[in-house]
Motif scaffolding. Structure first.
Motif, short mmCIF file in Angstrom:
data_model
loop_
_atom_site.label_atom_id
_atom_site.label_comp_id
_atom_site.label_asym_id
_atom_site.label_seq_id
_atom_site.Cartn_x
_atom_site.Cartn_y
_atom_site.Cartn_z
N LEU A 231 20.09 43.48 -0.06
CA LEU A 231 21.05 43.68 -1.14
C LEU A 231 21.37 42.03 -1.56
O LEU A 231 21.20 42.16 -2.95
CB LEU A 231 22.28 44.26 -0.61
CG LEU A 231 23.16 45.17 -1.79
CD1 LEU A 231 22.28 45.53 -2.85
CD2 LEU A 231 23.74 46.39 -1.23
N ALA A 245 17.12 44.87 -5.36
CA ALA A 245 18.81 45.34 -5.12
C ALA A 245 18.98 46.44 -4.49
O ALA A 245 19.75 47.06 -4.09
CB ALA A 245 20.14 44.86 -6.04
N ALA A 246 18.23 47.05 -5.45
CA ALA A 246 18.70 48.78 -5.81
C ALA A 246 17.97 49.72 -5.05
O ALA A 246 18.65 50.22 -4.02
CB ALA A 246 18.17 49.40 -6.89
N GLY A 249 20.77 49.72 -1.45
CA GLY A 249 21.43 49.58 -2.69
C GLY A 249 21.36 51.07 -2.17
O GLY A 249 22.25 51.97 -1.29
N VAL A 250 20.46 51.67 -2.61
CA VAL A 250 20.16 53.40 -2.81
C VAL A 250 19.99 53.90 -0.81
O VAL A 250 20.92 54.73 -0.85
CB VAL A 250 19.21 53.77 -2.93
CG1 VAL A 250 18.56 55.22 -3.22
CG2 VAL A 250 18.99 53.29 -5.09
N VAL A 252 21.33 52.45 1.71
CA VAL A 252 22.37 52.34 2.92
C VAL A 252 23.18 53.87 2.21
O VAL A 252 24.06 54.29 2.92
CB VAL A 252 23.31 50.53 2.08
CG1 VAL A 252 24.23 50.79 2.97
CG2 VAL A 252 22.00 50.19 2.62
N PHE A 253 23.56 53.76 0.82
CA PHE A 253 24.25 54.60 0.39
C PHE A 253 23.81 56.43 0.64
O PHE A 253 24.51 57.06 1.46
CB PHE A 253 23.57 55.18 -1.41
CG PHE A 253 24.98 55.69 -1.75
CD1 PHE A 253 26.41 56.01 -1.61
CD2 PHE A 253 24.72 57.12 -2.66
CE1 PHE A 253 26.99 57.02 -1.56
CE2 PHE A 253 25.29 57.49 -2.95
CZ PHE A 253 26.05 57.58 -3.15
N VAL A 256 24.17 56.83 4.44
CA VAL A 256 25.55 56.90 5.02
C VAL A 256 26.33 58.36 4.75
O VAL A 256 26.76 58.99 4.66
CB VAL A 256 26.83 55.40 4.41
CG1 VAL A 256 28.36 56.10 4.71
CG2 VAL A 256 26.05 54.13 5.37
#
Lengths: 634, 315
Positions: A231, A245-246, A249-250, A252-253, A256
């Protein structure tokens, strides 16, 4: 029900479990999947868009395949998160166990250390650790583990403190087992569920924070890559190629989110009490769903509507929802009250007397309660038909309550005069000052000394008797037609009880309001009230003039209840407790509910519902044998 | 109240002491040559030798600690050799922007967190409760560094509504409006996680309070339901929630590290990340010490606020 079954009953938790299992499977399978080399650069093919030939998710600024990097990055992030969680759980668990087990200065020293660690803003301490050890994935994970140790230590210590005082731990100590053996075999198993819950609810955080450190360039260093460092790399080209980056990021989100859904679900499954949802919070008014009751109107015909009644209750039934279905807490309760008349409702705990009192202004808690049949008429209006707003205006104005424990029923954070003022319906043009004056007058009325001082006091600064007088003052604020006192003296000491009873007697004389006085004490009720209704298992079993019922009860239960009440002036009277216990709400028999405990029960008593019968002399009784028994007694 | 405040302040003293010990140990236990670590890659052999003497590295740890604390108390946190200026000056300059950002984020999170928690609790188990519950769960799971990037990409680069970063010059002609324009995105980004945590705690506290007898008393008096919720229930819930707002400050001050980096906000967080990158250990030490002390102070304040809310707390 097993933990797993409880977990699988929660749709959110199942979704979380599916997500987590999916990610774990992907991470474990990564080396065996047909993926490109995540570190193979392809300078000619930099920043390819998703869907490019051979690169499903495109490539990054070095032309590396994002999909492959993503899955290997996920592998690293998951491994690091799990390792950090295990380390924090292990160290925190040991600190918590040792602190609780040895107590004294060991506990003090360890807990001060924990306090100091918690005195740092979470991430700042991690930064300081990374600063000292130098950037790197291992150091970042170590830093995150360290800052999470206090959460585990505190949780485990709290639980373990309760356990080390138990008998079996003392026994193990006496038996000469080593401390280590006691901790591992006796204490650890009891804190294990908590340890698991804490780990499950913090692992998401730890993965997030470790990724954050990598994002800042303080975690994974090239060529190693986790989701956070991907990221961070993607950020540098975010305007030109946002997908770089997306993608991490997605992932990880979503990872979690999955972990947190699972963690919350696990917490609720391991400790259902923590959810606090066994019974929901009470709604502003009891739900009314009439027409559901199949019981008809037993006893209704006998209630004989009074011509000039201020309160007329007919066939009132309130059901409580339980895990095994809905059961009536009170059934077909009917009575009427004239202006100035006092009715005492007596019975054991669970007899339905409080539910009856609370149902009259729809204050019985929903959930679990629902009023399933009946009418409550106050001056022509059926309370059960009123809109919420009309009901609110009725409450405190025409029907007012005094509750049991004045410490819990007064708002601890509000001054006394504010609580009384709140109860007063202001007249036209009546300002704050006039209302406060009325509050003082009410306080004087109920015999509170020094109203000026008490007005500014908080409930915890008053005695129990004073608090209950405040409760009475609030109830009298608008001169209600009906005053309902639900065990108003139960929480008070004997002397204070006497004084509060005197207060009620005086209010009756002076105010002329109808009074319903709920109590388990027949003697008190017989003294204070005109009429008595005896309740058992949710039904009125006998009702009539107070003196007549107290002196010559017709129902066997009423007779036993009165016999076992101590009487003033007769200290030597033998008390005969009633053997057995009332039936549980979901186990009430079809026939007479008292039959299993009754000396006079015959088969006919158990055959079916017993009607409330007119027994002459303004009395009613729910017993098929009352005439015979009266003859026997005579 | 005053004696309670004094006692609460007294409790903060040992905690602050512990904080200084931990911060001191961070530098003292740096592996390798501390002077080289402090001076970083700009070090010359002469400066290393000079610093070694300055730090008295030949002395024992406790003596060095006392000397360091003594200096810190007089405002001497050492010198950042990379920036060639005193640590204290740099830290103080960076603390202001962080405070603005953190206060804005805490304010937003208190507002929306309380609202979400209350709305959720009064409709417990209804669809509103479930929807808010899911939204809050998504909130606590949000990587703020990713959210910040998305917001910049969408609202700044894409729609041009907000600047992509920086703080704006309050006294350089931009004024308050310019500062606010720069503040919106970082503050919102930082507030998301704190809002979600606070919302969940508020819901739990409200559920606890709404079960209590005095709520029933208020309803029996015919008090308006909105008043029951907002005055009787919420005020009681706040007694439990206010100290948590203090703890939230910890998450916000920590999260500021990411947000300041993404939005190039000139605060302490970004300063720390840059200082770690340069191995500017004394600057890291001073920054962490300042923020930790600030955090301890915030928690004293929220505890005092709790005491002011709850007359039962012995004052």
């Amino acid at each position: 029900m097993s933990v797993l079954a409880r977990l699988l009953r929660q749709p959110f938790a199942v979704a979380g479990l599916a997500l987590v299992l999916g990610f774990v499977a992907l991470a474990l399978a990564a080396p065996f999947l047909p993926l490109l080399d995540p570190n193979a650069t392809e300078p000619a093919n930099r920043l390819a868009a998703p869907g490019a030939a051979g690169h499903l998710l495109g490539t990054d600024q070095l032309g590396r395949d994002i999909l492959a990097r993503l899955i290997f990055g996920l592998r690293v992030s998951l491994a690091v998160g799990v390792a950090a969680t295990l380390a924090a759980a292990l160290v925190g668990g040991i600190i918590g166990l040792v602190a609780a087990f040895y107590g004294r200065w060991v506990d003090g020293a360890l807990m001060r250390l924990v306090d100091v660690l918690m005195a740092f803003p979470y991430l700042l301490l991690a930064l300081a650790v990374v600063a000292a050890l130098g950037p790197g994935l291992t150091n970042a994970a170590l830093a995150i583990a360290i800052v999470n140790v206090p959460f585990f230590a505190r949780a485990v210590r709290g639980q373990a403190l309760g356990i080390v005082r138990r008998d079996y731990v003392a026994a193990a100590r006496l038996a000469g087992f080593s401390d280590l053996r006691i901790l591992v075999s006796e204490v650890l198993p009891n804190v294990a569920p908590l340890l698991i819950v804490t780990a499950a609810t913090t692992i998401g955080w730890m993965i997030l924070e470790t990724a954050g450190l990598s994002f800042l360039g303080l975690g994974a260093q090239p060529p190693q890559a986790d989701l956070g460092s991907m990221l961070g790399d993607g950020r540098k080209v975010v305007a030109a190629a946002p997908h770089v980056a997306a993608a991490p990021g997605v992932v990880v989100f979503v990872l979690v989110v999955g972990l947190n859904l699972l963690g919350d679900g696990l917490r609720d499954a391991l400790d259902p009490r923590m959810k606090g949802a066994e019974t929901g919070v009470p709604q502003p008014a009891t739900r009314v769903e009439r027409g559901r009751a199949a019981s008809g109107t037993l006893g209704h015909e006998a209630s004989g509507a009074l011509a000039n009644s201020v309160l007329d209750v007919r066939a009132l039934s309130t059901a409580f929802a339980t895990p095994r279905g809905s059961f009536p807490a009170i059934r077909d309760v009917s009575f009427a009250l004239r202006a100035g008349e006092a009715l005492g409702i007596v019975g054991e705990s669970g007899s339905g007397k409080s539910v009856t009192a609370l149902s009259l202004a729809r204050l019985a808690p929903t959930p679990p309660g629902t009023i399933v049949s009946g009418e409550v008429r106050i001056g022509g209006d059926d309370v059960l038909d009123l809109s919420l707003d009309a009901l609110r205006r009725l409450r405190g104005d025409r029907i007012a309550y005094v509750f049991q424990d004045p410490l819990t029923t007064l708002n601890p954070l509000m001054r006394i005069d504010a609580q009384i003022v709140e109860a007063i319906r202001p007249g036209p043009g009546e300002g704050a000052k006039a209302l406060r004056a009325r509050a003082r007058a009410l306080m004087a009325d109920v015999g509170l000394p020094d109203p000026g001082r008490i007005a500014r006091a908080y409930p915890h600064e008053l005695s129990g008797g004073q608090r209950q007088r405040v409760g009475v003052a609030m109830a009298l604020a608008n001169a209600p037609d009906v005053l309902i006192a639900d065990e108003p003296t139960t929480a008070l000491d004997a002397t204070t009880q006497g004084r509060i009873l005197e207060l009620f007697a005086r209010i009756r004389r002076e105010r002329g309001a109808a009074l319903i006085f709920v109590s388990h004490d027949v003697g008190v009720v017989a003294h204070l009230c005109d009429r008595i209704a005896v309740m058992y298992a949710g039904e009125i079993v006998e009702e009539g003039p107070a003196r007549a019922v107290a002196e010559r009860p017709l129902h066997p239960y009423a007779a036993r209840l009165i016999a076992c009440a101590p009487q003033l002036g007769q200290p030597d009277k033998p008390l005969a407790p009633i053997p057995g216990a009332p039936p549980a709400i979901d186990a009430r028999p079809d026939g007479c509910a008292f039959a299993p405990r009754c000396d006079h029960a015959i088969d006919a008593c158990r055959a079916g519902p017993i009607p409330l019968e007119d027994a002459g002399d303004d009395r009613r009784v729910r017993c098929i044998r009352w005439r015979e028994l009266l003859g026997e007694a005579a | 109240m005053r004696s309670y405040a004094l006692r609460r302040l007294a409790l903060a003293v040992p905690v602050l002491f512990g904080v200084t010990v931990v911060v001191f140990l961070v530098i003292a236990l740096v592996p390798g040559d501390p002077a080289l670590a402090i001076l970083g890659s700009y070090a010359t052999p002469e400066s290393v030798a000079r610093l070694n003497a300055e730090l008295g590295l030949d002395r024992s740890l406790p003596v060095r600690y006392l000397a360091w604390v003594g200096n810190a108390l007089t405002g001497d946190l050492g010198r950042s050799y990379a920036l060639d200026r005193p640590v204290l000056d740099e830290v103080l300059e960076r603390l202001g922007p962080t405070l603005i950002l953190a206060a804005a984020a805490l304010g937003l999170s208190a507002l929306f967190g309380l609202a979400a928690g209350v709305a959720s609790a009064v409709r417990q188990n209804g669809w509103v409760d479930r929807a808010i519950g899911l939204a809050l769960l998504l909130g606590v799971s949000t990587p703020s560094f990713f959210l910040g990037l998305l917001l910049v990409l969408w609202l700044s680069v894409g729609l041009g509504w907000f600047p992509t970063g920086g703080m704006g010059a309050l006294f350089g002609g931009g004024g308050i409006a310019d500062l606010l324009r720069h503040l919106v995105l970082p503050a919102v980004t930082l507030a998301v996680v704190a809002t979600a945590i606070l919302g969940r705690l508020t819901r739990a506290a409200m559920l606890d309070v709404l079960r209590q007898d005095f709520v029933r008393t208020a309803r029996a008096k015919g008090v308006e339901e909105d008043w029951v919720i907002s005055v009787h229930a919420l005020k009681s819930a706040l007694v439990a929630v206010v100290p948590v707002i203090g703890l939230q400050a910890g998450y916000v001050l920590g999260g500021a590290v990411y947000v300041e980096t993404v939005f190039q906000w000139p605060g302490v967080g970004r300063m720390l990340v840059e200082a770690i990158g340069r191995r500017d250990i004394l600057l890291v030490q001073g920054g962490v010490l300042a923020v930790a002390a600030l955090y301890v102070a915030i928690n004293v304040v929220t505890d005092l606020a709790q005491a002011a809310l709850d007359p039962r707390i012995e004052v």
